[in-house]
Design a protein around this motif. Structure first.
Motif, PDB file in Angstrom:
ATOM      1  N   TRP A   1       0.823  -1.216   0.000  1.00  0.00           N
ATOM      2  CA  TRP A   1       0.000   0.000   0.000  1.00  0.00           C
ATOM      3  C   TRP A   1       0.857   1.265   0.000  1.00  0.00           C
TER       4      TRP A   1
ATOM      5  N   ASP B   1      -5.121  -2.602  -2.015  1.00  0.00           N
ATOM      6  CA  ASP B   1      -6.176  -2.002  -2.850  1.00  0.00           C
ATOM      7  C   ASP B   1      -5.656  -1.671  -4.255  1.00  0.00           C
TER       8      ASP B   1
ATOM      9  N   TRP C   1      -5.878  -8.057  -0.562  1.00  0.00           N
ATOM     10  CA  TRP C   1      -6.764  -7.099   0.116  1.00  0.00           C
ATOM     11  C   TRP C   1      -8.163  -7.162  -0.494  1.00  0.00           C
TER      12      TRP C   1
ATOM     13  N   LYS D   1      -6.478  -9.459   3.768  1.00  0.00           N
ATOM     14  CA  LYS D   1      -6.702  -8.254   4.576  1.00  0.00           C
ATOM     15  C   LYS D   1      -8.125  -7.789   4.274  1.00  0.00           C
TER      16      LYS D   1
ATOM     17  N   ASP E   1     -10.800  -5.204   4.655  1.00  0.00           N
ATOM     18  CA  ASP E   1     -10.853  -3.778   4.998  1.00  0.00           C
ATOM     19  C   ASP E   1     -12.306  -3.291   5.075  1.00  0.00           C
TER      20      ASP E   1
ATOM     21  N   ASN F   1     -13.855   0.779   4.993  1.00  0.00           N
ATOM     22  CA  ASN F   1     -13.353   2.142   5.061  1.00  0.00           C
ATOM     23  C   ASN F   1     -14.359   3.268   5.204  1.00  0.00           C
TER      24      ASN F   1
ATOM     25  N   SER G   1      -9.991   1.186   7.932  1.00  0.00           N
ATOM     26  CA  SER G   1      -9.149   2.394   7.861  1.00  0.00           C
ATOM     27  C   SER G   1      -8.125   2.317   8.992  1.00  0.00           C
ATOM     28  N   GLY G   2      -7.487   1.196   9.112  1.00  0.00           N
ATOM     29  CA  GLY G   2      -6.620   0.950  10.267  1.00  0.00           C
ATOM     30  C   GLY G   2      -7.482   0.396  11.379  1.00  0.00           C
TER      31      GLY G   2
ATOM     32  N   TRP H   1      -5.281  -4.845  11.657  1.00  0.00           N
ATOM     33  CA  TRP H   1      -4.341  -3.768  11.299  1.00  0.00           C
ATOM     34  C   TRP H   1      -4.579  -2.630  12.289  1.00  0.00           C
TER      35      TRP H   1
ATOM     36  N   ASP I   1      -3.593   2.964  10.542  1.00  0.00           N
ATOM     37  CA  ASP I   1      -2.944   3.397   9.297  1.00  0.00           C
ATOM     38  C   ASP I   1      -1.725   4.256   9.601  1.00  0.00           C
TER      39      ASP I   1
HETATM   40  C1  DGJ Z   1      -7.317   1.596   4.469  1.00  0.00           C
HETATM   41  C2  DGJ Z   1      -6.326   0.664   5.064  1.00  0.00           C
HETATM   42  O1  DGJ Z   1      -6.208   0.882   6.422  1.00  0.00           O
HETATM   43  C3  DGJ Z   1      -4.993   0.831   4.341  1.00  0.00           C
HETATM   44  O2  DGJ Z   1      -4.017   0.046   4.945  1.00  0.00           O
HETATM   45  C4  DGJ Z   1      -5.202   0.462   2.899  1.00  0.00           C
HETATM   46  O3  DGJ Z   1      -5.521  -0.896   2.810  1.00  0.00           O
HETATM   47  C5  DGJ Z   1      -6.288   1.317   2.312  1.00  0.00           C
HETATM   48  N1  DGJ Z   1      -7.489   1.285   3.073  1.00  0.00           N
HETATM   49  C6  DGJ Z   1      -6.600   0.877   0.904  1.00  0.00           C
HETATM   50  O4  DGJ Z   1      -7.652   1.569   0.371  1.00  0.00           O
END
Ligand code: DGJ
Length: 746
Positions: A335, A366, A410, A475, A477, A479, A527-528, A544, A547
């Motif tokens: 990333w 992503d 991802w 992973k 995610d 967001n 988003s982390g 995770w 971020d």
């Molecule tokens: C948010 C994640 O926390 C990042 O590490 C990354 O994967 C982005 N999204 C990708 O869009």
């Protein structure tokens, strides 16, 4: 025998804890005690609060004058008679009243722990734990309420949840049903909570309790980084190592509410559960509703012991599957190396370069699916972009693996972009109120996971991605937060179910996918760290953490997170310098020392490293692999808090106490600094430990007793004094760190 019952009294005992409940005169339950273990007795009546002056309001017409719920310590309080504090239950009857009166009906003791269908929960075998199920009844409503308590013989935790059954002939609506509530006899506590935001997750805050209600919650559809679903009450003098602490955590990934209420009589009510805000669940006759599970921990030895109880419970009885105790691979995620700008060749050459360094798993983030060149399009269309990846996921992952490195991928399954085939085909699959404008969030919309069709589609399509790529890691995610929440499947009076149905749908999808691919390592992400909670850990053994990959910021984020969550669950990566989130320039050693206390990896382009850095990174990875088991599954102790100054220290000790790693971090250089000694923890006082380190060209060997290191302390080697820098100089400049290994001498 961990559960004793005498007449109408229940006493649950764990390793060092007791939890006592009694039936009150009016049939409701009293929370009699939660704390350090006490010997069982036939009657704990003497622990009840002495009635004050009889009050003018709502006394129950019972023998003992002055009996009122106003000052009774309750186990599952309700509103409507004489208790005016926060209720644990609010039911709206068909008459529109918010009255309920649940009184003791029966109880049973179950060996082991009954499972909680459709939701994540701690599990336990018959020989390890016992469950007390107390059934209360409101005869007017025709409803039964089960309160379930599990206690492990060898642990200091109580697991609590509630379940309500409508045995009547009319529907009623549940406006609030908390997972746990306890009333403590005083308010001499400080509350500890983990708050933050994106790239500033789980910062520790501590403050004295005040009269009134203090609330932590999420209304965002995720457990959220604003406040983790955790709160602890610590005695004012309690430290990391000493003093009483009660910790409370919720195994849930959506909207929750935790509250601490200090009432007018200086007692404290602590509560956690689903957020009653925007929640209303219609319970039809014959149906049952279950709450998520809450975890209550008691420690008489400060915050570290509370954390050990959480860590070990989650490692042994929450996280599941082949990765539960397995060492996690060193990964490299592209990333921060490429963002959306990559193609087949770039990916394979990053993977090759990472592999040469010793990295074991390459993760494609992503941007790999059709038309996804920025964050405005394509979520939902989970097939490889043929322009970037002409050989598809299959061809790419094969070629990555040819470079002696595993392949991971991802996905963000819960979302859809407006510009996508999925949205064009199923505009009705998103969460939105059709008669209102929709608020955008990262240019994407949230799928209505409450719908069975959506769940089935995700199970199939994400399953295909995993099959095509034969990925060994995912992973997952998420967001954006949930806004304008509405479901066209439900009538107007049931829109309060949507948020919880979303989470139940998510849990079904996760259960199906993770069980269909048992060998895949799943890492959750929002988003982390916007959904770092035990609910997600049940399906995915790591998250995770943030971020924010800046090593200095990570000291705080990881320190805070470690209050509840084990080291192996925290994704932590070394990233490039200057750091992308803060612009800070830090040495590679400092970044390494911060990231190895987690599920370790890299988040950079290895092809951009100079030769000296590559050499160092390769050595660091070898060192990490040697110490990986200890780092990921040892017992973690926080020693110096980054929230209190310029220094941080923590350590990790093997369960047999034969080895330990101690890390020290000094963020800014200090001129002519004072000496620093830190008392280590968790070692065996009767063992002799050897430590060796490099000083210039010579190797220094020293031996210390475990008791010396714990009672007198470990002296940090001298800092740079501001005059002559020699080969022996440690800690020169800003962002300095050290890692020491202590090994038992045999
Ligand atoms: C948010 C994640 O926390 C990042 O590490 C990354 O994967 C982005 N999204 C990708 O869009």
């Amino acid at each position: 025998m961990p559960i004793y019952t005498h007449d109408r009294q229940f006493h649950l005992q764990g390793q060092d804890i007791s939890y006592i409940i009694r039936v009150l005169e009016n049939g409701q339950l009293e929370h009699t005690y939660f704390g350090k273990k006490v010997t069982d007795r036939a009657s704990f009546t003497g622990l009840a609060p002495f009635p004050n002056e009889p009050l003018g309001n709502a006394n129950f017409p019972l023998k003992e004058s002055g009996f009122t719920l106003e000052w009774a310590r309750q186990e599952y309080p309700s509103y409507g008679t004489s208790d005016f504090r926060e209720p644990a239950i609010e039911i709206v009857e068909k008459q529109g009243t918010r009255l309920s009166h649940f009184v003791y009906h029966r109880h049973q003791i179950i060996k082991g722990k009954p499972s909680l269908d459709g939701m994540p929960a701690v599990y336990g075998e018959k020989e390890e734990c016992e469950t007390l199920q107390i059934t209360l009844r409101d005869p007017i409503m025709g409803a039964e309420l089960d309160l379930l308590y599990t206690v492990f013989h060898q642990r200091n935790v109580v697991l609590r949840r509630s379940e309500i059954r409508n045995n009547g002939t009319d529907s009623f609506s549940i406006d609030r049903l908390m997972s746990a509530s306890i009333d403590l006899p005083d308010h001499n506590y400080e509350s500890i909570q983990l708050d933050g935001a994106w790239i500033r997750e789980r910062h520790l805050h501590r403050s004295a309790l005040k009269p009134g209600v203090h609330v932590l919650d999420s209304k965002k559809g995720v457990s959220s980084s604003w406040h983790n679903p955790f709160v602890a009450l610590a005695r004012p003098h309690a430290t990391e190592h000493e003093g009483e602490v009660i910790g409370l955590n919720l195994i849930y990934s959506g909207n929750y509410r935790a509250s601490v209420e200090v009432d007018t009589y200086d007692t404290t009510r602590l509560m956690i559960g689903l957020n009653p805000f925007d929640f209303k669940w219609t319970l039809e006759p014959g149906k049952t509703f279950s709450t998520p599970e809450a975890v209550l921990v008691y420690s008489d030895q400060g915050l570290n012991k509370m954390s050990h109880s959480f860590h070990s419970l989650y490692n042994e009885y929450l996280i599941r599957g082949v990765w539960q105790h397995k060492e996690r691979p060193v990964l490299l995620n592209n990333w921060e190396a490429t963002y959306f700008d990559f193609d087949h060749d770039k990916v394979t050459s990053i993977a090759a370069s990472a592999s040469e360094l010793g990295v074991e798993l390459f993760v494609l983030d992503d941007g790999w699916f059709e038309g996804r060149n920025d964050d405005t399009t394509s979520l939902g269309d989970w097939t490889a972009d043929k322009k970037k990846l002409p050989k598809g996921l299959e061809g790419l992952s094969d070629e990555v693996r040819d470079r002696q490195i595993q392949f991971g991928i991802w996905v963000e399954p819960e979302m859809v972009s407006e510009e996508s085939n999925l949205y064009r085909q199923h505009p009705d699959w998103i969460l939105r109120a059709p008669h209102r404008p929709h608020t955008p969030g990262r240019n994407q919309m949230v799928l209505n996971l409450g719908k069975r069709d959506v769940q089935d589609y995700l199970i199939e399509v994400i399953g295909n991605v995993l099959k095509d790529s034969t990925a060994s890691y995912v992973k997952w995610d998420m967001n954006r937060t949930l806004t304008e929440v509405f479901s066209d499947e439900l009538p107007a009076n049931r829109q309060g179910e949507v948020m919880h149905r979303y989470i139940l749908g998510l849990y079904r999808v996760l259960e199906e996918i993770t069980s269909a691919f048992p060998h895949v390592l799943f890492e959750s992400c929002a988003s982390g760290g916007n959904r770092f909670d035990p609910g997600m850990l049940y399906y995915m053994p790591q998250t995770w953490t943030s971020d924010n990959t800046d090593a200095v910021e990570r000291l705080k984020i990881q320190y805070g997170t470690s209050l509840v969550y084990p080291v192996s669950s925290m994704g932590a990566h070394v990233s490039a310098s200057p750091n992308h989130q803060t612009g800070r320039v830090t040495p590679i050693e400092f970044r390494f020392h911060s990231a190895i206390f987690g599920a370790f990896g890299y988040e950079l382009d290895p092809e951009e490293m100079d030769d000296v850095t590559r050499e160092k990174v390769s050595e660091q990875i070898s060192l990490f692999k040697k110490e990986r088991k200890l780092l990921q599954f040892g017992e973690f102790y926080r020693l110096i808090s980054p929230f209190e100054g310029n220094d941080t220290a923590w350590m990790i000790v093997s369960h047999d106490q034969s080895e330990a790693l101690v890390a020290f971090y000094r963020v800014l250089s200090q001129p002519n600094a004072g000496m620093k000694r830190i008392r280590l923890c968790g070692l065996n006082p009767d063992k002799i430990y050897e430590i060796e380190w490099q000083e210039g060209s010579s190797m220094i060997h020293r031996q210390y007793g475990g008791d010396e290191l714990m009672n007198i302390g470990w002296q940090i080697p001298p800092f740079f004094t501001g005059t002559v820098k020699t080969e022996q100089t440690h800690f020169y400049g800003d962002f300095q760190s050290a890692l020491w290994k202590f090994k038992e001498m045999k």
